[in-house]
Design an enzyme around this catalytic site. Structure first.
Site, PDB file in Angstrom:
ATOM      1  N   PHE A 246       0.867  -1.139  -0.072  1.00  0.00           N
ATOM      2  CA  PHE A 246       0.127   0.345   0.358  1.00  0.00           C
ATOM      3  C   PHE A 246       0.597   1.323   0.152  1.00  0.00           C
ATOM      4  CE2 PHE A 246      -1.959  -3.168   2.924  1.00  0.00           C
ATOM      5  CZ  PHE A 246      -3.313  -3.823   2.271  1.00  0.00           C
ATOM      6  N   GLY A 472      -0.338  -8.434  -4.622  1.00  0.00           N
ATOM      7  CA  GLY A 472      -1.364  -8.401  -4.068  1.00  0.00           C
ATOM      8  C   GLY A 472      -2.550  -8.176  -4.792  1.00  0.00           C
ATOM      9  N   THR A 473      -1.873  -7.203  -6.460  1.00  0.00           N
ATOM     10  CA  THR A 473      -2.465  -6.756  -7.027  1.00  0.00           C
ATOM     11  C   THR A 473      -3.538  -6.963  -7.894  1.00  0.00           C
ATOM     12  OG1 THR A 473      -0.940  -5.441  -8.310  1.00  0.00           O
ATOM     13  CG2 THR A 473      -2.336  -4.145  -6.086  1.00  0.00           C
ATOM     14  N   ARG A 634     -10.812   0.715 -20.113  1.00  0.00           N
ATOM     15  CA  ARG A 634     -10.421  -0.901 -20.795  1.00  0.00           C
ATOM     16  C   ARG A 634     -10.431  -1.718 -19.485  1.00  0.00           C
ATOM     17  NH1 ARG A 634      -7.264  -3.740 -24.974  1.00  0.00           N
ATOM     18  NH2 ARG A 634      -8.821  -5.883 -24.918  1.00  0.00           N
ATOM     19  N   THR A 640      -9.742  -9.192 -11.100  1.00  0.00           N
ATOM     20  CA  THR A 640      -9.032  -9.100 -10.261  1.00  0.00           C
ATOM     21  C   THR A 640      -9.008  -7.296 -10.192  1.00  0.00           C
ATOM     22  OG1 THR A 640      -7.788  -8.617 -12.631  1.00  0.00           O
ATOM     23  CG2 THR A 640      -7.142 -10.093 -10.864  1.00  0.00           C
ATOM     24  N   GLU A 711      -5.866   2.445  -6.511  1.00  0.00           N
ATOM     25  CA  GLU A 711      -6.195   4.032  -6.079  1.00  0.00           C
ATOM     26  C   GLU A 711      -7.150   4.364  -5.660  1.00  0.00           C
ATOM     27  OE1 GLU A 711      -1.721   4.683  -5.226  1.00  0.00           O
ATOM     28  OE2 GLU A 711      -3.328   4.085  -7.627  1.00  0.00           O
TER      29      GLU A 711
END
Length: 744
Positions: A246, A472-473, A634, A640, A711
């Site tokens: 983060f 983790g994204t 897009r 995810t 974000e």
């Protein structure tokens, strides 16, 4: 087998998911070698002063303790004479662990105990005796706000807010309706599940393999090379998995320096992990005090916008966020004045935390807009539509794309906003006061330069690599999708490698720019492989592609097919076999198209709608529904992407109602430095969250048309909840978090 036609936009499962749920994914503190030593950091007990005496004799007597590093015996390094700055460092002189006897913040590392076991190191660390000459720290932002100063332009890359346009103060004074209020937000700490740690493997030839919790392996490598005067070839930094960051992993943290120092001095492999309490001793979201003043005509047309922010920084660095600029960008107004100032405190330097600047500045602006709507007497959504900005007035540029109107419309429809009764305290569910609130969100859509490498073997297997990160994204998954889609391969035949400083150059993973930047590089390098394959396929004996051009073919299911006659095709392996090519290897650098991009303002937008229920007797708040409508270009993987927005909304709930690092101003120390007292949302706090991705076409932002989503999910959430609480209770709370005591 996963289909290979039009993979982009499909909800592909995480390619690294099995590794994570089975425990095969290894993190920085989980790499082991024979003879590994363990380090434990001793933290300062005061916030300001000097070390008079540090006694390590009792600690050194513990069996298994090899060495204790302090400022009195640390190795001599050129870094102590020159302040090397890492890639993400603000202007100033970066903190240097064990530099001297001076204490500049509470929890500062003052010693490193190295032992054969972690338990031995930690026990010995508790026996290090320190005498201090203590001074009174100054850690209260409000008490020091008169000392606030404007950062210098260009210092640490800082760009000041846009120059005033029109005459905001005069316009405010003559406005028919005015809001002039102060909003505040507290210090927050990142608190990812994985705590920061570094494992340094000392090779026999003196080379270092460093496993670090970081969002940028090449940034850590560069830092180590400069500080310890090593060539990049002597240091390899790896970070294959990161358990959340983060923003806390954007800068090298002090355990990296200490672990490398110990390994080089002792010529042994060393691991240095931080405790949960020590996670509160570096970096945090800065505390802010903000004034927002809005002036409007009687019908709600904005005539003046003033946004002034005061934020904290350390004594040794000027940490700066873009807090106020959004107020000159988000709504149409010809009279705008923005100002941003800093106050130096005896804290560690703040650091970027999810949506830095925007999540703070937009919170204040959107709460003020809600107050204005009530004063004018119109619906908060109607007020925003009335003042909708068709153009960026800060820079006098058009937007590359902006589907915010559609966000408002689709979000309001899904939420049922039209059924809202406008008067505060007018909606109930038994003893629960029901409130509906909304807010706008905005974040930059950026692209950085990035490189990628692709190697296609004759068996149809593709390996693509770039030195980016996955915090983790879903970076592993989306990059795999881009590569597979570009070359028409099954997802199962594509491997994406990241988190290794020896791979092609990539920026730190932050700013929501990874898909835009690294994804563009992956697409570009795979297109180079396509061209090579196509030329080989044309030369196959009797090839149906001999007279075709590249734009007349499609790469599907491991074949190159004529788009108009799909049955006429050449397989990738056949093309390579005929050309006697065992593998095709390409590497490329993808650069932003600045001549094109610089003519536009590039942003993601959102509309957030929130429902709260407030216990009338106890003042407890439950967020029962959130609808977040996102315009992010897009969307490459809805699964995810949705997870990113869900995580942002959950954090927004925490920001609005729970998260706060409580400072004891006399001690200059954060007192709730654990997960028992630093409250974050748990399952019981999170109810229904509905995510809408609004269709948006943008050919400007990057070749993929994708805007980052990391974000935007959090921006505006706290404001929507705060506005809903006002609607429920009639009480306007302007200082976060909104805890029950503020509502009773």
């Amino acid at each position: 087998m996963t289909t290979t036609s039009n993979l982009l936009g499909k909800p592909i499962n995480r390619v690294d998911g099995r590794l994570k749920v089975t425990g095969e994914a290894k993190y920085a503190a989980e790499f082991n070698v024979p003879g590994l030593l363990h380090g434990s950091v001793v933290s300062s007990a005061i916030a300001k002063g000097r070390i008079k005496k540090i006694d390590t004799r009792e600690a050194l007597a513990i069996p298994g303790v090899l060495h204790i590093f302090t400022h009195e015996n640390r190795p001599r390094l050129a870094w102590f004479d020159r302040s090397y700055r890492d890639e993400d460092a603000p202007s100033g002189s970066p903190f240097r662990p064990l530099y001297d006897d001076k204490i500049v913040y509470s929890g500062q590392p003052i010693a490193l105990v190295v032992a054969e076991t972690l338990e031995g190191a930690r026990y010995a660390a508790s026996l290090v005796r320190v005498e201090y000459d203590s001074h009174s720290p100054e850690t209260d932002l409000r008490a020091r706000r008169e000392e606030a100063y404007e950062p210098r332009e260009g210092k640490g890359g800082y760009e000041p807010p846009p120059k005033p346009r029109g005459h905001a103060d005069k316009a405010l004074a003559r406005a028919a309706v005015r809001v002039d209020a102060e909003y505040s937000s507290p210090v927050e700490h990142h608190n990812p599940m994985e705590m920061h740690a570094t494992t340094v493997i000392y090779e026999t030839d003196g080379m270092l393999t460093v496993y670090d919790k970081t969002q940028g392996v090449q940034n850590s490598q560069q830092y180590i090379s400069k500080v310890f005067h090593l060539s990049p070839e002597e240091v390899r930094v790896r970070s294959p998995f990161v358990g959340g960051a983060f923003g806390s992993g954007l800068r090298p943290q002090y355990q990296l320096f200490l672990a490398v120092m110990a390994a080089r001095e002792l010529k042994r492999s060393v691991r240095v992990p931080l405790t949960r309490q020590q996670m509160f001793t570096f970096g945090h979201r800065p505390e802010t005090v903000q004034r927002v003043a809005l002036g409007a005509s009687s019908d709600g047309t904005l005539e003046a916008v003033i946004h002034e922010a005061i934020s904290e920084t350390s004594r040794f660095e000027d940490y700066i966020e873009v807090v106020v600029n959004w107020s000159g960008l988000l709504y149409q107004s010809d009279n705008v004045r923005l100002n941003y100032k800093l106050v130096q405190l005896d804290n560690y330097t703040p650091i970027d935390m999810r949506a830095p600047g925007a999540v703070l500045g937009v919170y204040a602006l959107e709460c003020a807009m809600d107050e204005l709507a009530y004063k004018v007497g119109i619906d908060p959504l109607e007020l925003r539509l009335k003042n909708y900005a068709e153009r960026d007035q800060n820079q006098d540029k058009p937007f590359s794309s902006k589907e915010l109107r559609a966000c408002y419309r689709q979000g309001a429809e899904r939420f049922g906003w039209a059924r809202r009764t406008p008067a505060p305290r007018s909606m109930r569910d038994g003893k629960q006061l029901v409130g509906w609130g909304m807010a706008t969100g905005i974040w930059e859509a950026m692209q950085q330069q990035a490189s990628a490498k692709a190697v296609l073997s004759i068996d149809g297997k593709l390996i693509v690599s770039s030195a980016t990160a996955d915090i983790g994204t879903g970076t592993y998954t989306v990059m795999t999708q881009i590569a597979a889609d570009t070359l028409g391969l099954p997802v199962e035949d594509v491997t994406f490698k990241l988190g290794d400083s020896s791979l092609p150059k990539a920026p730190v993973e932050g700013g929501s720019w990874t898909v835009s930047s690294v994804g563009s590089a992956v697409k570009a390098v795979c297109e180079k492989v396509r061209e090579r394959l196509f030329q080989l396929a044309r030369k196959v004996r009797g090839s149906p592609l001999a007279k075709a051009s590249l734009d007349e073919v499609s790469f599907v299911e491991g074949h190159i097919r004529l788009t108009k006659e799909p049955s006429r095709a050449v397989s990738l392996t056949e093309a390579m076999r005929h050309g006697e090519v065992l593998s095709i290897e390409e590497e490329t650098l993808a650069l932003p198209n600045m001549p094109k991009q610089s003519r536009f303002t590039r942003c993601t937008h959102s509309a957030v709608f929130a429902e709260v229920k407030v216990d009338e007797d106890l003042g407890t708040v439950k967020v029962t529904r959130v609808v977040s409508a996102i315009a992010g270009g897009r969307v490459l993987n809805p699964k995810t992407a949705r997870s990113q927005i869900l995580g942002g909304v959950v954090w927004g709930i925490g920001m609005a109602l729970e998260e706060e690092s409580a400072m004891d101003q006399k001690l200059g120390r954060f007192m709730n430095h654990n997960l028992a007292e630093y409250h974050v949302p748990v399952n019981a706090d999170v109810q229904d969250i509905d995510v809408i991705f609004v269709e948006e076409d943008d050919s400007i932002v990057n070749p993929l048309g994708a805007k980052g989503l990391g974000e935007i999910g959090i921006v505006g959430v706290a404001a929507a909840i705060a506005n809903a609480i006002f609607h429920a209770t009639g009480r306007r709370v302007r200082n976060l978090p909104i805890t029950p005591d503020k509502l009773l």
